[in-house]
Design an enzyme around this catalytic site. Structure first.
Site, PDB file in Angstrom:
ATOM      1  N   HIS A  22       0.851  -1.194   0.000  1.00 52.24           N
ATOM      2  CA  HIS A  22       0.000   0.000   0.000  1.00 52.24           C
ATOM      3  C   HIS A  22       0.886   1.243   0.000  1.00 52.24           C
ATOM      4  O   HIS A  22       2.115   1.139   0.068  1.00 52.24           O
ATOM      5  CB  HIS A  22      -1.002  -0.024   1.158  1.00 52.24           C
ATOM      6  CG  HIS A  22      -0.393  -0.148   2.517  1.00 52.24           C
ATOM      7  ND1 HIS A  22       0.409   0.829   3.060  1.00 52.24           N
ATOM      8  CD2 HIS A  22      -0.455  -1.131   3.447  1.00 52.24           C
ATOM      9  CE1 HIS A  22       0.794   0.464   4.270  1.00 52.24           C
ATOM     10  NE2 HIS A  22       0.299  -0.747   4.525  1.00 52.24           N
ATOM     11  N   HIS A  25       3.781   1.670   2.481  1.00 55.28           N
ATOM     12  CA  HIS A  25       5.064   1.036   2.138  1.00 55.28           C
ATOM     13  C   HIS A  25       5.851   1.936   1.184  1.00 55.28           C
ATOM     14  O   HIS A  25       7.069   2.023   1.244  1.00 55.28           O
ATOM     15  CB  HIS A  25       4.839  -0.314   1.444  1.00 55.28           C
ATOM     16  CG  HIS A  25       4.194  -1.347   2.315  1.00 55.28           C
ATOM     17  ND1 HIS A  25       2.938  -1.852   2.060  1.00 55.28           N
ATOM     18  CD2 HIS A  25       4.619  -1.969   3.440  1.00 55.28           C
ATOM     19  CE1 HIS A  25       2.629  -2.745   2.986  1.00 55.28           C
ATOM     20  NE2 HIS A  25       3.621  -2.839   3.836  1.00 55.28           N
ATOM     21  N   CYS A 128       2.098 -12.451  19.472  1.00 51.04           N
ATOM     22  CA  CYS A 128       1.330 -11.907  18.335  1.00 51.04           C
ATOM     23  C   CYS A 128       1.773 -12.648  17.079  1.00 51.04           C
ATOM     24  O   CYS A 128       2.961 -12.669  16.750  1.00 51.04           O
ATOM     25  CB  CYS A 128       1.594 -10.412  18.167  1.00 51.04           C
ATOM     26  SG  CYS A 128       0.986  -9.775  16.598  1.00 51.04           S
ATOM     27  N   CYS A 131       3.383  -9.910  14.324  1.00 55.34           N
ATOM     28  CA  CYS A 131       4.771  -9.435  14.410  1.00 55.34           C
ATOM     29  C   CYS A 131       5.668 -10.436  15.111  1.00 55.34           C
ATOM     30  O   CYS A 131       6.859 -10.170  15.326  1.00 55.34           O
ATOM     31  CB  CYS A 131       4.867  -8.066  15.066  1.00 55.34           C
ATOM     32  SG  CYS A 131       4.151  -7.942  16.705  1.00 55.34           S
ATOM     33  N   CYS A 145      -2.561  -7.513  20.466  1.00 50.96           N
ATOM     34  CA  CYS A 145      -1.269  -6.910  20.134  1.00 50.96           C
ATOM     35  C   CYS A 145      -1.433  -5.382  20.068  1.00 50.96           C
ATOM     36  O   CYS A 145      -2.300  -4.888  19.342  1.00 50.96           O
ATOM     37  CB  CYS A 145      -0.769  -7.439  18.790  1.00 50.96           C
ATOM     38  SG  CYS A 145       0.698  -6.571  18.206  1.00 50.96           S
ATOM     39  N   HIS A 148      -0.769  -4.490  16.233  1.00 51.18           N
ATOM     40  CA  HIS A 148      -1.611  -5.030  15.156  1.00 51.18           C
ATOM     41  C   HIS A 148      -3.061  -5.264  15.534  1.00 51.18           C
ATOM     42  O   HIS A 148      -3.900  -5.538  14.672  1.00 51.18           O
ATOM     43  CB  HIS A 148      -1.006  -6.340  14.629  1.00 51.18           C
ATOM     44  CG  HIS A 148       0.336  -6.125  14.030  1.00 51.18           C
ATOM     45  ND1 HIS A 148       1.505  -6.347  14.725  1.00 51.18           N
ATOM     46  CD2 HIS A 148       0.688  -5.652  12.817  1.00 51.18           C
ATOM     47  CE1 HIS A 148       2.525  -6.034  13.954  1.00 51.18           C
ATOM     48  NE2 HIS A 148       2.066  -5.614  12.793  1.00 51.18           N
ATOM     49  N   LYS A 302      -4.008   4.516  10.792  1.00 51.56           N
ATOM     50  CA  LYS A 302      -2.883   3.961  10.047  1.00 51.56           C
ATOM     51  C   LYS A 302      -3.359   3.267   8.759  1.00 51.56           C
ATOM     52  O   LYS A 302      -4.297   2.471   8.812  1.00 51.56           O
ATOM     53  CB  LYS A 302      -2.131   2.939  10.905  1.00 51.56           C
ATOM     54  CG  LYS A 302      -0.925   2.361  10.207  1.00 51.56           C
ATOM     55  CD  LYS A 302      -0.272   1.238  10.988  1.00 51.56           C
ATOM     56  CE  LYS A 302       0.936   0.745  10.217  1.00 51.56           C
ATOM     57  NZ  LYS A 302       1.390  -0.565  10.555  1.00 51.56           N
ATOM     58  N   LYS A 305      -3.573  -2.663   4.886  1.00 50.67           N
ATOM     59  CA  LYS A 305      -4.399  -3.518   4.046  1.00 50.67           C
ATOM     60  C   LYS A 305      -5.461  -4.230   4.899  1.00 50.67           C
ATOM     61  O   LYS A 305      -6.632  -4.273   4.537  1.00 50.67           O
ATOM     62  CB  LYS A 305      -3.476  -4.560   3.390  1.00 50.67           C
ATOM     63  CG  LYS A 305      -4.044  -5.202   2.173  1.00 50.67           C
ATOM     64  CD  LYS A 305      -3.773  -4.374   0.942  1.00 50.67           C
ATOM     65  CE  LYS A 305      -4.618  -4.930  -0.200  1.00 50.67           C
ATOM     66  NZ  LYS A 305      -4.616  -4.025  -1.344  1.00 50.67           N
TER      67      LYS A 305
HETATM   68  O1  ME8 Z   1       7.507  -4.496   9.669  1.00 42.73           O
HETATM   69  N1  ME8 Z   1       2.636   4.263   6.840  1.00 42.73           N
HETATM   70  O2  ME8 Z   1       7.158  -5.291   7.533  1.00 42.73           O
HETATM   71  P1  ME8 Z   1       5.829  -4.487   7.136  1.00 42.73           P
HETATM   72  C1  ME8 Z   1       3.969   4.321   6.746  1.00 42.73           C
HETATM   73  N2  ME8 Z   1       8.934  -7.110   7.801  1.00 42.73           N
HETATM   74  N3  ME8 Z   1       4.753   3.235   6.771  1.00 42.73           N
HETATM   75  C2  ME8 Z   1       4.172   2.047   6.876  1.00 42.73           C
HETATM   76  C3  ME8 Z   1       2.766   1.898   6.971  1.00 42.73           C
HETATM   77  C4  ME8 Z   1       1.986   3.091   6.949  1.00 42.73           C
HETATM   78  N4  ME8 Z   1       0.670   3.071   7.015  1.00 42.73           N
HETATM   79  N5  ME8 Z   1       2.501   0.575   7.062  1.00 42.73           N
HETATM   80  C5  ME8 Z   1       3.689  -0.059   7.026  1.00 42.73           C
HETATM   81  C6  ME8 Z   1       7.781  -5.224   8.730  1.00 42.73           C
HETATM   82  N6  ME8 Z   1       4.681   0.817   6.927  1.00 42.73           N
HETATM   83  C7  ME8 Z   1       8.995  -6.126   8.808  1.00 42.73           C
HETATM   84  C8  ME8 Z   1      10.246  -5.285   8.662  1.00 42.73           C
HETATM   85  S1  ME8 Z   1      12.890  -4.958   8.595  1.00 42.73           S
HETATM   86  C9  ME8 Z   1      14.203  -5.871   9.054  1.00 42.73           C
HETATM   87  C10 ME8 Z   1      11.524  -6.027   8.824  1.00 42.73           C
HETATM   88  C11 ME8 Z   1       6.131   0.565   6.927  1.00 42.73           C
HETATM   89  O3  ME8 Z   1       5.501  -4.997   5.781  1.00 42.73           O
HETATM   90  C12 ME8 Z   1       6.564  -0.036   8.255  1.00 42.73           C
HETATM   91  O4  ME8 Z   1       6.714   0.981   9.217  1.00 42.73           O
HETATM   92  O5  ME8 Z   1       4.818  -4.572   8.207  1.00 42.73           O
HETATM   93  C13 ME8 Z   1       7.870  -0.694   7.870  1.00 42.73           C
HETATM   94  O6  ME8 Z   1       8.937   0.199   7.984  1.00 42.73           O
HETATM   95  C14 ME8 Z   1       7.638  -1.097   6.403  1.00 42.73           C
HETATM   96  O7  ME8 Z   1       6.477  -0.385   5.959  1.00 42.73           O
HETATM   97  C15 ME8 Z   1       7.380  -2.582   6.242  1.00 42.73           C
HETATM   98  O8  ME8 Z   1       6.305  -2.979   7.052  1.00 42.73           O
END
Ligand code: ME8
Length: 480
Positions: A22, A25, A128, A131, A145, A148, A302, A305
């Site tokens: 989304h 990301h 959780c 995470c 959590c 989440h 926030k 998805k």
């Molecule tokens: O946390 N606004 O993966 P992820 C801004 N796999 N940033 C966002 C967001 C939003 N609404 N939603 C997600 C993970 N992100 C782990 C990371 S790193 C060694 C492992 C950002 O798919 C989130 O903050 O949940 C994170 O930095 C990235 O997208 C991946 O999130």
């Protein structure tokens, strides 16, 4: 200066390969891309890494739900995230998947390195599944959590633990002194207060049975799988061939002090506490900067998805172009705070700044230049001063990782040009008009350069047209 000091290593978080991308990301990837392009433009050698996190139980469950074999499920999702490259015009140099062999090798190697800090213990806790983190009862009074919102499961297992508590003092010192710099300051304080509450040892493995045989097994015990966060954090060095002590690892990690992790605020603890502790335990150098962005929100919630608030970055880019998406994320969203998305705001920002501001100035000056047959000339004194001031503001803003302020400084230059035109009225063709237009063309060249890290496509079109190579047409047609 040694050649190695010229390098900059930039990484993003690796996205969970369990759902679609989304716009949240996209925010982080675009921020990291601007840094990468900015440093390259300043002559630095850059290594920009992103990738996908594929070894968590959440992924296994998502695949099972779709009735797809896990391996093909993660491949499909990883390919999907990779395609952000085109949709957002990202310039990453490598894309790591945690299911790759080079990654597993590195994870097992680091595990062995930190072995003196690892011990086995029976443990019962609230887990959780999203995470893969254990929470204490007080941290989750409603049994859900805190990040989440999913129901926590009570799990009892014998697992491996990492002696995080040993590193409390050292971590505190490193963070307080900015040896590991956390941006913004408010996040640094949050991390320090977490450390000051006392660090407990953390569980870094899960039973292989519960993991349904997915993930990376611990080196000496097949019944245990490496915890997905211990695993995922290592991507930052597995991509540099840490697993086989590659030259890349030496060049980009060991000998290069300039290492920047771009991440979201929800995963700061993992990056600012756990990751440096693992590195300290392994006797490896630390990253230099953890640049933490906030959340992209929709009506203050926030974007996610699973909450049904995900905005599709691919569609947005198809409809309005990658530069327009990048511009919104970099100009409208404060770089280290939450910011809200709506299509109305997106269009307003586009029309005001891109269509009316930049696009209008560019076509206006080019039209005058064509009509008056003017070539770019040297800047007059006044324009030179304005350019210098803006360049200074811009560089200072970038040193603070403040993308928004850097863009605002460029728009000051655009406003300066608009004023200059109004004041000089070159269309009247009076004496000195050609010089004014030549001046303006010169400033536009500078604007194109300053915008290159932010709006690579528009910048290229501007540069081509100014060099007389290609007509750029309307840079940003007005949106209805
Ligand atoms: O946390 N606004 O993966 P992820 C801004 N796999 N940033 C966002 C967001 C939003 N609404 N939603 C997600 C993970 N992100 C782990 C990371 S790193 C060694 C492992 C950002 O798919 C989130 O903050 O949940 C994170 O930095 C990235 O997208 C991946 O999130």
């Amino acid at each position: 200066m040694k050649a190695t000091n010229q390098k900059v290593y930039i990484s993003t978080a690796i996205d969970y390969a369990n759902a679609e991308a989304h716009l949240g990301h996209a925010l982080e990837k675009v921020q990291a891309d601007v840094l990468a392009r900015y440093y390259r433009a300043r002559g630095r050698e850059v290594f920009f890494l992103t990738g996908t996190d594929e070894n968590s139980l959440g992924t296994v469950r998502a695949a099972k739900e779709k009735k797809v074999p896990v391996r093909s499920f993660v491949k499909e999702k990883s390919d999907h995230f990779y395609k952000l490259r085109e949709a957002l015009d990202l310039s990453f140099d490598d894309f790591i998947r945690t299911t790759e062999k080079r990654h597993a090798q590195a994870v097992q190697k680091l595990w062995k390195k930190v072995k003196p800090d690892i011990y086995l213990k029976k443990y019962r806790g609230l887990l959780c599944s999203n995470c893969e983190t254990y929470f204490k009862k007080e941290e989750a009074p409603d049994g859900c959590c805190p990040v989440h919102g999913v129901k926590l499961e009570e799990v009892e297992e014998e697992n491996y633990f990492f002696k995080l508590s040993r590193y409390q003092k050292q971590l505190k010192k490193i963070i307080e002194s900015d040896e590991l710099k956390i941006i913004p300051e408010s996040r640094k304080n949050e991390v320090l207060s977490f450390i000051n509450q006392g660090l407990e040892d953390i569980c870094i493995s899960r039973s292989s049975q519960r993991m349904q045989d997915w993930g990376i097994k611990t080196p000496e015990d097949e019944t245990q799988t490496v915890w997905c966060w211990f695993d995922a954090l290592i991507n930052y060095i597995s991509a540099l061939d840490y697993g086989k002590d590659g030259q890349k690892f030496k060049d980009w990690w060991v000998d290069n002090p300039r290492k920047i992790h771009c991440i979201g605020k929800d995963i700061i603890k993992f990056h600012a506490v756990y990751w440096p502790a693992f590195l300290l335990a392994a006797g490896l150098p630390l990253p230099q900067v953890i640049l933490t962005h906030g959340w992209l929100t929709v009506d203050g919630q926030k974007m996610s998805k699973s909450r049904g608030t995900g905005v599709d970055p691919f569609k947005l880019s198809r409809d309005y172009g990658s530069d327009a998406v990048r511009y919104f994320l970099l100009r409208e969203i404060p770089p280290t705070k939450d910011g809200d998305f709506s299509l109305t705001k997106f269009k307003e920002r586009y029309n005001a700044d891109l269509a009316s501001g930049l696009g209008n100035l560019f076509s206006r000056v080019n039209k005058l230049a064509r009509e008056m047959k003017v070539e770019p000339g040297l800047a007059g004194l006044e324009t030179e001063q304005a350019i210098k001031e803006v360049q200074q503001e811009y560089v200072q803003a970038m040193a603070r990782y403040d993308f928004r302020e850097a863009l605002m400084s460029v728009w000051n230059l655009i406003a300066f040009c608009d004023q200059y035109i109004e004041q000089e009225e070159p269309w009247k063709g009076e004496e000195g008009s050609a010089e004014v237009v030549a001046d303006l063309l010169f400033v536009l060249g500078k604007i194109a350069k300053l915008l290159q890290p932010f709006l690579p496509q528009a910048s290229q079109r501007m540069t081509d047209q100014l060099a007389g190579k290609k007509e750029s047409g309307n840079l940003f047609p007005r949106l209805k």
